[in-house]
Structures are given as C-alpha cells and as structure tokens.
Write an enzyme that holds these catalytic residues in place. Structure first.
Site, mmCIF file in Angstrom:
data_model
loop_
_atom_site.group_PDB
_atom_site.id
_atom_site.type_symbol
_atom_site.label_atom_id
_atom_site.label_comp_id
_atom_site.label_asym_id
_atom_site.label_seq_id
_atom_site.Cartn_x
_atom_site.Cartn_y
_atom_site.Cartn_z
ATOM 1 N N ASP A 217 15.877 26.472 67.269
ATOM 2 C CA ASP A 217 16.539 25.197 67.569
ATOM 3 C C ASP A 217 15.553 24.281 68.283
ATOM 4 O O ASP A 217 14.567 24.745 68.864
ATOM 5 C CB ASP A 217 17.735 25.429 68.500
ATOM 6 C CG ASP A 217 18.923 26.081 67.786
ATOM 7 O OD1 ASP A 217 18.909 26.187 66.550
ATOM 8 O OD2 ASP A 217 19.873 26.465 68.487
ATOM 9 N N ARG B 280 14.778 22.440 59.378
ATOM 10 C CA ARG B 280 16.170 21.963 59.438
ATOM 11 C C ARG B 280 16.145 20.550 60.009
ATOM 12 O O ARG B 280 15.699 20.342 61.141
ATOM 13 C CB ARG B 280 17.002 22.854 60.339
ATOM 14 C CG ARG B 280 18.426 22.304 60.574
ATOM 15 C CD ARG B 280 19.057 22.843 61.868
ATOM 16 N NE ARG B 280 19.180 24.275 61.882
ATOM 17 C CZ ARG B 280 19.167 25.009 63.007
ATOM 18 N NH1 ARG B 280 19.024 24.435 64.185
ATOM 19 N NH2 ARG B 280 19.279 26.310 62.948
HETATM 20 P P1 FAD Z 1 27.573 12.423 62.861
HETATM 21 O O1 FAD Z 1 26.505 11.391 62.746
HETATM 22 O O2 FAD Z 1 28.001 12.860 64.227
HETATM 23 O O3 FAD Z 1 28.832 11.954 62.060
HETATM 24 C C1 FAD Z 1 28.709 11.411 60.746
HETATM 25 C C2 FAD Z 1 29.933 11.726 59.931
HETATM 26 O O4 FAD Z 1 30.030 13.156 59.736
HETATM 27 C C3 FAD Z 1 31.234 11.335 60.596
HETATM 28 O O5 FAD Z 1 31.543 9.971 60.405
HETATM 29 C C4 FAD Z 1 32.214 12.273 59.907
HETATM 30 O O6 FAD Z 1 32.506 11.798 58.609
HETATM 31 C C5 FAD Z 1 31.415 13.547 59.760
HETATM 32 N N1 FAD Z 1 31.621 14.417 60.940
HETATM 33 C C6 FAD Z 1 30.749 14.645 61.946
HETATM 34 N N2 FAD Z 1 31.283 15.483 62.866
HETATM 35 C C7 FAD Z 1 32.521 15.763 62.445
HETATM 36 C C8 FAD Z 1 33.593 16.571 62.958
HETATM 37 N N3 FAD Z 1 33.482 17.229 64.113
HETATM 38 N N4 FAD Z 1 34.722 16.648 62.252
HETATM 39 C C9 FAD Z 1 34.872 15.980 61.084
HETATM 40 N N5 FAD Z 1 33.895 15.190 60.535
HETATM 41 C C10 FAD Z 1 32.751 15.090 61.208
HETATM 42 N N6 FAD Z 1 20.740 19.112 67.320
HETATM 43 C C11 FAD Z 1 19.603 19.260 68.037
HETATM 44 O O7 FAD Z 1 19.196 18.358 68.748
HETATM 45 N N7 FAD Z 1 18.887 20.433 67.968
HETATM 46 C C12 FAD Z 1 19.261 21.468 67.158
HETATM 47 O O8 FAD Z 1 18.580 22.508 67.118
HETATM 48 C C13 FAD Z 1 20.434 21.306 66.371
HETATM 49 N N8 FAD Z 1 20.834 22.270 65.518
HETATM 50 C C14 FAD Z 1 21.905 22.037 64.706
HETATM 51 C C15 FAD Z 1 22.250 22.996 63.753
HETATM 52 C C16 FAD Z 1 23.276 22.746 62.853
HETATM 53 C C17 FAD Z 1 23.617 23.770 61.835
HETATM 54 C C18 FAD Z 1 24.008 21.506 62.934
HETATM 55 C C19 FAD Z 1 25.111 21.200 61.980
HETATM 56 C C20 FAD Z 1 23.686 20.587 63.899
HETATM 57 C C21 FAD Z 1 22.662 20.837 64.803
HETATM 58 N N9 FAD Z 1 22.323 19.901 65.771
HETATM 59 C C22 FAD Z 1 21.172 20.088 66.501
HETATM 60 C C23 FAD Z 1 23.238 18.763 66.091
HETATM 61 C C24 FAD Z 1 22.844 17.473 65.383
HETATM 62 O O9 FAD Z 1 21.658 16.973 65.954
HETATM 63 C C25 FAD Z 1 23.947 16.411 65.524
HETATM 64 O O10 FAD Z 1 24.108 16.081 66.881
HETATM 65 C C26 FAD Z 1 25.299 16.808 64.983
HETATM 66 O O11 FAD Z 1 25.195 17.583 63.817
HETATM 67 C C27 FAD Z 1 26.126 15.538 64.672
HETATM 68 O O12 FAD Z 1 25.535 14.790 63.631
HETATM 69 P P2 FAD Z 1 26.076 14.827 62.120
HETATM 70 O O13 FAD Z 1 24.937 14.505 61.216
HETATM 71 O O14 FAD Z 1 26.722 16.136 61.863
HETATM 72 O O15 FAD Z 1 27.206 13.737 62.010
#
Ligand code: FAD
Length: 279
Positions: free
Chosen positions: A107, A158
C-alpha cells in the site's frame, strides 16, 4: 467478535475469519487481497509482530484452497522505525511469499513515505522478478514520474486516486483535477506498461474507461475494490469475465478503519446504521 455495524467492511478479528471471506469471494470468482489492519508502528517489536503475522497468514493461504494475496502498509512493518527496518521486514515477507507463491501488494501511505516505499519496492520487485506490486496515488503531482520510473520494473502497479490529505504544493486537491490525473495515469499505464495494472477504484466512470483502454491496447488489467463497497458491481464485473479483487481487511485494530469508511461517505454511515437496526 466485530459488531455487525463494522463487519460489512472488516472480515473479522482473526485469520480464519479473513480466509472464510476469501472462500466466499472465490465462489463469486472474485480474488481476495488480505490486509491485517495496523499502521504507524514506531516500536520495532510491533513492526516485527505484524511482519510475522503476515508470514503466518501466507502459510494459511497456501494450505487453503483460495485465491488470496496480501497487501501490506509500510508503516505497519517498520517504516516509522527506519527505512532499513522497513526494507528488511518487507524482504522477509516477500521472500516467504515467493516460497509460498503468493503475490504481495504494498500500500502507499502519506507523501512523506513515498520515496522510501518506492526505493524498497523497486529493489525487491527487481530481485523477486515481479511477485510484488505497488500502489501509486493520482492526487500526487509526482506520480506520472513515478509511473515512468516503474515502467520497466517487473511487478504490478495499483493506481488509486489517493486517500491522504496532502498540501496543494505537491498534490491536486480539487476532486475533478484528481479524476483528470487518474484518467491520464491509467491511459499511460495501459499504453506503456509492460507489467500488470490494477485499477483500484469504485468509480463506474473509471472502470468503464479501463474497459475501453483494455479494448484499445489489449493490456491485461484487474479491478480492485474494497470489501463492503459496491459489492454487486464487483460480482457483475467478475461474472462478465473481468479480473476482480476485493481488498479485505481483518484484525483487532478494526475501529479506525471502520471509522474512515463511515466518514468518507454518508451512504456508508447509513448502510452501517441500517445493519444495526436490522440486527
Ligand atoms: P471516489 O472518487 O471516492 O468516488 C467516485 C464514484 O465512485 C462515486 O461517485 C460513486 O459512484 C462510486 N463510489 C465510490 N465510493 C463508493 C461507495 N462507498 N459506495 C458506492 N459508490 C461509491 N489509497 C491510498 O492512498 N493508498 C492505498 O494503498 C490505497 N489502496 C487502495 C486499495 C483498493 C483496493 C482501493 C479500492 C482503494 C485504495 N485506496 C488507497 C483508496 C483510494 O485512494 C481512494 O481514496 C478510494 O478508493 C476512493 O476513490 P474511488 O476512486 O473509489 O472513488
């Protein structure tokens, strides 16, 4: 026991609970990335304990018939003790994982840790010829250079939008600008990367964009999402033939992780409250 309010997002306190979740995911053709909850260990013994807990989990994964990988936080295994301690502990895990044939994700945490994490990752990815992957964050302005740096490094990347609040001098803070950077990074990765690509996002627009890029460039990719978030979509994607991995946290330090999930989206809070009302 983890209270019902939290167990939508956290598999349980123990490795068996996490492995059980992985077995359920396998039944839906979804792979599992197991994460032992823990971070910011400044005591070397805590970092060593979590390192050994991961090694023991690797044994558990090997003897069970599940598709599971692990994902490790640098500050959980010694980055806040010293760069050397972090690299030594990561090496111990990667070495054991190579023996057990299990993939290890690293991560990415706050921007103060990016250089140390990249350096350790790069040397291990070259040494172990790609049994490891690293998370890169689109909100950091440096990330397109970091992606270039990793272009010929074996292993997977990732791409995520970034979960840490960072200063404007080094990061995009406007959501639409982060989305733009994210699109540009995944396009760059699909066009140029030799190693694997994971799209770590719940965003339907980004998932659709990845599908289009895959059609255009033929590059293999996987979608990664968190346990408890858009699980219907995870199952639908997997059923349509996309490689899907679910990030499954477990362990006794579940409270802070759960609190973050609730804080980041009011839908998550409502979901959790409904679970309590139904219990
Ligand atoms: P967002 O920009 O938050 O949302 C965009 C759209 O996605 C929303 O409008 C909605 O349609 C949909 N959506 C998002 N969340 C939801 C929900 N809870 N329920 C329903 N719909 C939703 N971050 C780090 O800094 N370091 C890491 O190592 C790291 N590892 C990760 C590993 C994985 C597998 C994932 C999935 C995320 C990780 N993250 C990590 C978090 C990442 O940086 C984001 O903060 C987080 O994924 C939110 O961004 P998003 O692209 O999912 O969507």
């Amino acid at each position: 026991m983890i209270p019902p309010i939290a167990n939508n997002f956290v598999a349980g306190k123990s490795p068996p609970a996490a492995l059980e979740r992985a077995a359920r995911n396998r039944n839906n053709s979804i792979g599992t990335i197991l994460n032992l909850l823990g971070e910011h260990h400044d005591d070397p013994e805590d970092a060593a304990d979590d390192t050994e807990a991961y090694c023991s989990l690797l044994d558990d994964i090997t003897i069970s018939d599940i598709d599971a990988l692990i994902s490790v936080k640098p500050s959980q295994i010694g980055l806040e003790v010293s760069a050397d301690r972090f690299e030594a502990n990561l090496r111990r895990i990667v070495d054991k994982a190579a023996e057990d044939n299990v993939f290890v994700w690293v991560d990415m945490e706050g921007s103060g840790t990016t250089d140390v994490t990249l350096d350790a990752y790069e040397s291990l990815a070259r040494e172990y010829d790609g049994g490891v992957g690293l998370c890169l964050q689109a909100n950091l302005k440096r990330t397109s250079d970091d992606l270039d740096r990793l272009s010929d490094v074996p292993g997977k990347v990732r791409l995520v939008k970034g979960a840490y609040d960072e200063p404007e001098s080094i990061a995009y803070t406007d959501k639409s600008r982060v989305d733009e950077a994210y699109r540009s990074l995944i396009e760059d990765a699909f066009e140029h990367r030799e190693g694997g690509i994971a799209v770590g996002s719940h965003d339907p627009a980004m998932i659709e964009y990845a599908r289009q890029l895959h059609e255009e460039y033929g590059t293999p990719y996987e979608i990664q999402m968190l346990m408890g978030v858009r699980e219907d979509a995870q199952r639908e994607l997997a059923a349509s033939g996309v490689d899907v991995y679910q990030y499954v946290p477990y362990g006794s330090r579940w409270m802070m992780y759960f609190y973050r999930r609730v804080r980041e989206r009011k839908e998550n809070a409502l979901f959790a409250l409904r679970a309590v009302a139904d219990s």
